[in-house]
Design an enzyme around this catalytic site. Structure first.
Site, PDB file in Angstrom:
ATOM      1  CE1 TYR A 479       0.738 -60.709 -13.736  1.00 43.79           C
ATOM      2  CE2 TYR A 479       0.684 -61.872 -11.647  1.00 43.79           C
ATOM      3  CZ  TYR A 479       0.792 -60.700 -12.354  1.00 43.79           C
ATOM      4  OH  TYR A 479       0.961 -59.514 -11.679  1.00 43.79           O
ATOM      5  CB  SER A 559       2.095 -56.823 -15.420  1.00 40.23           C
ATOM      6  OG  SER A 559       2.430 -56.044 -14.309  1.00 40.23           O
ATOM      7  CG  ASP A 643       2.532 -49.160 -17.552  1.00 43.08           C
ATOM      8  OD1 ASP A 643       2.240 -48.920 -16.358  1.00 43.08           O
ATOM      9  OD2 ASP A 643       2.672 -50.304 -18.001  1.00 43.08           O
ATOM     10  CG  HIS A 678       0.009 -51.846 -15.984  1.00 41.00           C
ATOM     11  ND1 HIS A 678       1.319 -52.077 -16.342  1.00 41.00           N
ATOM     12  CD2 HIS A 678      -0.366 -52.934 -15.269  1.00 41.00           C
ATOM     13  CE1 HIS A 678       1.720 -53.244 -15.863  1.00 41.00           C
ATOM     14  NE2 HIS A 678       0.712 -53.779 -15.214  1.00 41.00           N
TER      15      HIS A 678
END
Length: 718
Positions: A479, A559, A643, A678
Site C-alpha cells: 500500500y 486504491s 466507485d 471502492h
C-alpha cells in the site's frame, strides 16, 4: 462523440480458448478504443489525454466501452480451466460463521453475525434472557445484496438508532431512524450524506456531514466543501441547521463530528486533506455557547479520545511523530496548556478508552503490543496477547465491566476474547470453526534494504515445508500511503492462495504509518518514489532469497496500492509476471479534479502546484509512463462502475493505454464490476467471484494449466 458508440458496438471480440493438445495459451483481441485530440497544458508543457472521453461515466459511449471490455475479459477468464474449482473452494472455505464483539445499547446486547455466505452481515441482539432476534438484516435491503449497512449509531440511552446505507458501493449515504425497542422506522430517509458518521445529542437529534450535490455526475464530479448539519427528529431534512462549513473561512474538504460519551461536548474536526486537522469543541450544556478553538492549524493529527468532566484527553502527533496522549482543561485547551499523560516512545501509538482506562496499542515493527493505563497516566499492566500479530478493540463505555478484543495474524483466523480490565485476565469469547489449520503454515518477519539504504520490514507467510527453489507462485502486496499501517491479519482469500503452495508477502513501505509521521512523510510528494523503490526492493529480496522468481511473481494493491502496482509495473516491467492494480489512482495529473480527490494532495501534491511538482508527478504517473514497444506483465485491472472515491476513469484510461501499447502476448484486461464501488459493502458473492477470477488469471499467467495443489481440491470435493 456518438460515433464512438457505433464503432464500439460494431466491434467483434474473440477469445481463442486454450488448446489442450498443443498447450496454446488463450489469445485476446481487444476492442478498439477511440482516441480524441484532447491536450492539457501544464506550465508550457503539452500533455495529450486521448482517452479523456472515458471520464464521462454517464455517457452511452463509456457504457458501451465497459460492456465490450467486460465481454473480452470474462470470455478469457471463463476459458481458464480451473477457475470454477477456485471459486468452489473459496465458497467452501468462506462458509463458516463469523461474529463481531458484542456491544451494549440500552437493555440489549448487539452484535454482527454472518452465517457463512450471506452477502451482508446481520445485526442481532439479545436481552438478558438470551433470546436472539434480528435487529437489522442488510440482505433484505436489495435483491442482489449491493445495498449495504454503512453505519449504525444509537442514542445514549439506546432507545433510538440511526443507520446509514450505501447503494451500489457509493460513498453517498442515506440515513434512516428507528425506535430501537419496537424496531419501527420513525424517519425515512435523510439523503446526500457523505464521509460522515452520526453523532447523537440526547434523543433530540444528531449531527452529520454532507456536500452539496455536485453539478454533473454525483459519482465523479468534484466535491470540495464539506458541511456539518444538525438534524432535529421529527423535522424535514431541508430544515436541518447548518453548524459549520457554510462560509468561506470554514471551507474544508472534510468536516467530521463526534460527541463525547457524556454528550457534554460537540467535537469538530475540519480538514483540508487526508492528513492533519483543526480541532474545535462546543459545550452542549450551554445552549448559547460558541465553538472554542483547540487547534487552528492542520499541522497535526489530533483527536479527543475521551473526557472526565472538563478534562479532555487528546491523542496527537503534534511535536510527537510517533504520537502521545495529552490532557488539558476544556476552558483553556490551547496546545501550550497540554500536559503529557502517555509520552511519545520509539513505537507508534494508537489509543482507545474503555471501562475508565486508556489502552495504548503500540506497533513494534507492525506487531501489536498493548499497555493499559488509568486516567492519571499510570501504567496498570501490559496485556499478554495470545501470540504475535494484530490486536484490536479494548474500547467501550466507562461503565462497562467487560471489554473485548480481537487477535489475528496472517495464518491465524480472527478470534475474539473477553477481557476483564480490573484483573487483566481474558478468555476466548468466540473462535471460528474454519477448515484451515494454522499449524500447517508459518509466518516470519524479515528486513531488507531499499535503494537508499533504508531498512524495510516484510512479513512472508507460506505453507511449512515449502522449498525455496525460486518456483513458488508469490503475491507481493503493498500500500505505502496515507499513514495507513499494514498489520498482520487473516484472510480466507490469502488462505486459498497459500493452500495452493503460494507465498504471500507484505512489506511495510514508506508512506505508511508503521513508524510514525516521519515514515509517512518519507513517502509523500517529492519523496513518493521511495515507496516504489521500497516495493521494487521487496520483489528483488524475494527473488534473491529464492522464494520466487520473475516468472512466478505477482504484485497486487488497491486504491493507493493500485497506484503502487501501476508505477512499479511501468518502471520495472521485467520484475514480475503478473500485475493486479485494483481501483487504482493511475492518472496523477488529474486525480484531484474528481470527487474528493483534491484531499489527497498531502500525500501526492498536484500537477497545478508548481513546475517541479508537475514534472515529478508526470515522471511516475502510471497512465503517462506506458511506453510503446514494451512487454508489460500480464495485467488484470479491476474496478467498480460506482466507485466514487477513486473514479473508474483512472482504470479505464490506464487499461486502454496498456492495450494500445502492449508488446508480446501477455494479456492486458480490465474487469469492471457493475453496481459496485471502492470495496466497502461489496457482497460476499461478488467478492468470491472477483478473487476466483484474480487468482485464476494469476496462476494461469504463471504457466499453470492446472492448480498447483490438486490434492486440496480433491479433498474438498470428496
Amino acid at each position: 462523440m456518438k460515433k464512438f458508440a457505433l464503432v464500439l458496438v460494431a466491434l467483434t471480440t474473440f477469445v481463442a480458448c486454450k488448446n489442450e493438445s498443443t498447450s496454446e495459451r488463450i489469445l485476446v483481441k481487444y476492442p478498439i478504443t477511440q482516441k480524441v485530440d484532447t491536450v492539457d497544458t501544464y506550465f508550457d508543457t503539452e500533455v495529450p489525454d486521448p482517452y479523456r472521453w472515458l471520464e464521462d461515466d454517464r455517457s452511452a459511449e463509456t457504457e458501451a466501452w465497459v460492456k465490450s471490455q467486460n465481454e473480452v475479459t470474462f470470455n478469457y477468464l471463463e476459458s481458464i480451466p480451473f477457475r470454477e474449482d477456485l471459486k468452489n473452494r473459496m465458497e467452501k472455505l468462506w462458509n463458516y460463521e463469523k461474529l463481531s464483539a458484542p456491544f451494549k445499547e440500552g437493555n440489549y446486547t448487539y452484535y454482527y453475525k454472518n452465517d457463512g455466505l450471506q452477502n451482508q452481515s446481520v445485526v442481532y441482539r439479545k436481552k438478558e434472557d438470551g433470546k436472539e432476534e434480528v435487529f437489522l438484516d442488510p440482505n433484505t435491503f436489495s435483491e442482489d445484496g449491493t445495498t449495504s449497512l454503512a453505519g449504525l449509531s444509537f442514542s445514549k440511552d439506546g432507545s433510538l438508532a440511526a443507520y446509514l446505507i450505501s447503494e451500489g458501493g457509493s460513498d453517498w449515504r442515506k440515513a434512516i431512524v428507528m425506535e430501537a425497542e419496537s424496531m419501527k422506522i420513525i424517519e425515512d430517509t435523510l439523503t446526500d450524506i457523505k464521509f460522515s458518521g452520526l453523532a447523537w445529542k440526547g434523543n433530540e437529534g444528531f449531527y452529520y456531514s454532507s456536500y452539496d450535490k455536485p453539478e454533473g455526475s454525483e459519482l465523479s464530479a468534484k466535491t470540495d466543501q464539506h458541511k456539518l448539519y444538525y438534524h432535529t427528529l421529527g423535522t424535514e431534512q431541508a430544515k436541518d441547521k447548518l453548524i459549520y462549513g457554510g462560509i468561506l473561512p470554514e471551507k474544508h474538504r472534510y468536516v467530521s463530528a463526534t460527541t463525547t460519551e457524556d454528550e457534554r461536548y460537540l467535537i469538530v474536526y475540519p480538514r483540508t486533506t487526508t492528513s492533519g486537522n483543526k480541532l474545535l469543541i462546543r459545550d452542549l450544556t450551554d445552549p448559547n455557547s460558541l465553538f472554542t478553538t483547540v487547534l487552528d492549524d492542520t499541522d497535526s493529527d489530533s483527536y479527543i479520545i475521551g473526557n472526565e468532566g472538563t478534562t479532555l484527553f487528546i491523542q496527537t502527533n503534534r511535536d510527537a511523530p510517533n504520537l502521545k496522549v495529552v490532557k488539558v482543561d476544556a476552558s483553556n485547551p490551547a496546545p501550550e496548556n497540554w500536559e503529557d499523560l502517555i509520552p511519545e516512545t520509539e513505537n507508534v501509538l494508537g489509543a482507545n478508552t474503555g471501562s475508565g482506562y486508556i489502552f495504548a496499542e503500540y506497533m513494534v515493527d507492525a506487531i501489536s503490543r498493548i499497555l493499559q493505563y488509568n486516567y492519571q497516566g499510570e501504567l496498570i499492566r501490559e496485556v499478554n496477547l495470545p501470540g504475535i500479530g494484530s490486536a484490536g478493540g479494548f474500547g467501550g463505555k466507562k461503565e462497562e465491566e467487560t471489554l473485548y478484543f480481537s487477535f489475528t495474524n496472517y495464518n491465524t483466523p480472527r478470534s475474539i476474547y473477553k477481557f476483564d480490565p480490573d484483573t487483566g485476565e481474558y478468555t476466548t469469547y468466540w473462535k471460528p470453526e474454519i477448515d484451515f489449520n494454522p499449524a500447517d503454515y508459518e509466518s516470519k518477519q524479515d528486513f531488507y534494504t531499499s535503494k537508499d539504504g533504508t531498512k524495510v520490514p516484510i512479513i512472508i507467510t507460506y505453507k511449512k515445508g515449502t522449498e525455496l527453489n525460486g518456483k513458488n507462485p508469490t503475491i507481493l502486496y503493498g500500500y505505502g500511503g496515507f499513514n495507513v499501517s499494514l498489520t498482520p491479519s487473516f484472510s480466507v482469500l490469502n488462505a486459498i492462495w497459500m493452500e495452493q503452495g503460494g507465498v504471500y508477502a507484505v512489506p511495510n513501505l514508506r508512506g505508511g504509518g508503521e513508524y510514525g509521521k516521519k515514515w509517512h512523510n518519507a513517502g509523500t510528494k517529492l519523496q513518493k518514489q521511495n515507496v516504489f523503490d521500497d516495493f521494487i526492493a521487496a520483489a528483488e529480496f524475494l527473488i534473491d532469497n529464492k522464494y520466487t522468481s520473475k516468472e512466478y511473481l505477482a504484485i497486487r494493491g488497491g486504491s493507493n496500492g493500485g497506484l503502487l502496482v501501476g508505477a512499479t509495473m511501468t518502471q520495472r516491467p521485467d520484475l514480475m509476471q503478473v500485475a493486479l492494480p485494483a481501483v487504482g489512482v493511475l492518472d496523477m495529473l488529474r486525480y484531484h479534479t474528481f470527487t474528493a480527490g483534491a484531499g489527497w494532495a498531502y500525500d501526492y501534491g498536484t500537477s497545478e502546484d508548481n513546475p517541479e511538482m508537475f514534472e515529478y508527478l508526470k515522471g511516475y504517473s502510471p497512465l503517462h509512463n506506458v511506453k510503446e514497444g514494451v512487454e508489460y506483465p500480464a495485467t488484470l485491472v479491476t474496478t467498480g462502475d460506482h466507485d466514487d472515491r477513486v473514479v473508474p476513469a483512472h482504470s479505464f484510461k490506464f487499461a486502454a493505454t496498456l492495450q494500445e501499447n502492449q508488446t508480446g502476448n501477455n494479456p492486458t484486461l480490465i474487469r469492471i464490476e457493475t453496481n459496485a464501488g471502492h470495496g466497502a459493502g461489496t457482497p460476499i458473492s461478488k467478492t468470491i467471484e472477483q478473487y476466483a477470477d484474480i487468482f485464476a488469471f494469476t496462476f494461469y499467467n504463471m504457466g499453470f494449466d492446472t492448480l498447483p495443489n490438486q490434492k486440496v481440491l480433491k479433498e474438498f470435493k470428496d
